[in-house]
Design a protein around this motif. Structure first.
Motif, PDB file in Angstrom:
ATOM      1  N   ALA A  70       1.571  45.566   9.516  1.00 35.84           N
ATOM      2  CA  ALA A  70       1.999  46.921   9.180  1.00 35.84           C
ATOM      3  C   ALA A  70       2.519  47.623  10.425  1.00 35.84           C
ATOM      4  N   VAL A  73       6.043  46.663  11.010  1.00 36.18           N
ATOM      5  CA  VAL A  73       6.943  47.359  10.090  1.00 36.18           C
ATOM      6  C   VAL A  73       7.173  48.780  10.597  1.00 36.18           C
ATOM      7  N   GLU A  74       6.092  49.450  11.050  1.00 34.00           N
ATOM      8  CA  GLU A  74       6.236  50.800  11.581  1.00 34.00           C
ATOM      9  C   GLU A  74       7.131  50.793  12.814  1.00 34.00           C
ATOM     10  N   CYS A 133      13.410  47.633   7.006  1.00 34.74           N
ATOM     11  CA  CYS A 133      12.003  48.062   6.956  1.00 34.74           C
ATOM     12  C   CYS A 133      11.436  47.859   5.551  1.00 34.74           C
ATOM     13  N   ARG A 134      12.205  48.253   4.522  1.00 37.20           N
ATOM     14  CA  ARG A 134      11.748  48.071   3.135  1.00 37.20           C
ATOM     15  C   ARG A 134      11.530  46.596   2.818  1.00 37.20           C
ATOM     16  N   ARG A 137       8.374  45.416   4.405  1.00 38.71           N
ATOM     17  CA  ARG A 137       7.208  45.875   3.626  1.00 38.71           C
ATOM     18  C   ARG A 137       6.984  44.981   2.404  1.00 38.71           C
ATOM     19  N   GLU A 138       8.081  44.590   1.737  1.00 41.77           N
ATOM     20  CA  GLU A 138       7.968  43.709   0.576  1.00 41.77           C
ATOM     21  C   GLU A 138       7.367  42.360   0.970  1.00 41.77           C
ATOM     22  N   ASP A 141       3.610  42.981   1.717  1.00 38.97           N
ATOM     23  CA  ASP A 141       2.862  43.184   0.466  1.00 38.97           C
ATOM     24  C   ASP A 141       2.629  41.857  -0.263  1.00 38.97           C
TER      25      ASP A 141
END
Length: 171
Positions: A70, A73-74, A133-134, A137-138, A141
Motif C-alpha cells: 500500500a 501505491v501511495e 495508481c488505480r 491498487r487492483e 487488492d
C-alpha cells in the motif's frame, strides 16, 4: 516535524525498495540519515507502526510492516516525472520480492533497466499517474484477497500499455 519524519522514513523505504519484513536502519542510523533527535525518530516510528507501515520488534529492530505494498501505491500516487518511474519500479520490486524467487527478481531488474533505457524511443502514449495508481491498487487488492486469477488479469492489463507503446514503434 513528526509528520515530515514519517514521510521521510516512508520515502527511505521506497527508495531502498524494502519489502514487507525487511529491517529498517536502526534508530541511531535514522537519526543520522534524517538529521533528527532520538525522541523525534521514535515518535515518527510509533506513528508509522500505528498505521501498519512499520513493525517495531523490541530487541530485533524496526521492520517494514505489512502495508508496504500500500505504501508503494501511495508513493506512486504522489510521484511526478522521474519520481513516477522510480515509484512504479519500487512497487513492482516489492510485489515480486515477496515471492522469494531470485531468478524472477533478476529478470524483472533486467526488464526495468532495459525499459528505462529505451522508453524515450517508445511511442509517446501519455500515461496518467492516477491510472497507474488505480491499476496498482487492483493488483494489491487481488493479491491480498488471494485471487490469483484476478491478480494475473490485473497485472496483464497493467502491462498492456508497455506492449502497446513497444508495438507502436515497430517499423
Amino acid at each position: 516535524m513528526a509528520r515530515d519524519l514519517q514521510e521521510r522514513i516512508k520515502k527511505l523505504s521506497i527508495e531502498r525498495r524494502l519489502p514487507s519484513g525487511a529491517v529498517l536502519p536502526t534508530e541511531p542510523e535514522l537519526m543520522t540519515l534524517l538529521g533528527a533527535g532520538r525522541n523525534s525518530v521514535r515518535e515518527a516510528l510509533k506513528a508509522l507502526q500505528a498505521m501498519g507501515i512499520v513493525e517495531i520488534r523490541h530487541g530485533f529492530g524496526t521492520h517494514v510492516g505489512p502495508r508496504s505494498l500500500a505504501l508503494m501505491v501511495e508513493g506512486l500516487a504522489a510521484a511526478r516525472g522521474a519520481g513516477l518511474a522510480e515509484a512504479d519500479r519500487a512497487f513492482h520490486a516489492t510485489l515480486y520480492r515477496g515471492l522469494e524467487n531470485v531468478l524472477l527478481g533478476e529478470a524483472l531488474e533486467a526488464f526495468w533497466d532495459a525499459f528505462h533505457r529505451v522508453r524515450t524511443d517508445l511511442a509517446e502514449v501519455l500515461r496518467d499517474p492516477k491510472v497507474t495508481c488505480r491499476q496498482h491498487r487492483e493488483i494489491v487488492d487481488a493479491v491480498r484477497s488471494g485471487d490469483s486469477v484476478r491478480a494475473e488479469a490485473a497485472i496483464r492489463h497493467h502491462f498492456l500499455n508497455i506492449r502497446t507503446r513497444a508495438t507502436s514503434t515497430a517499423p
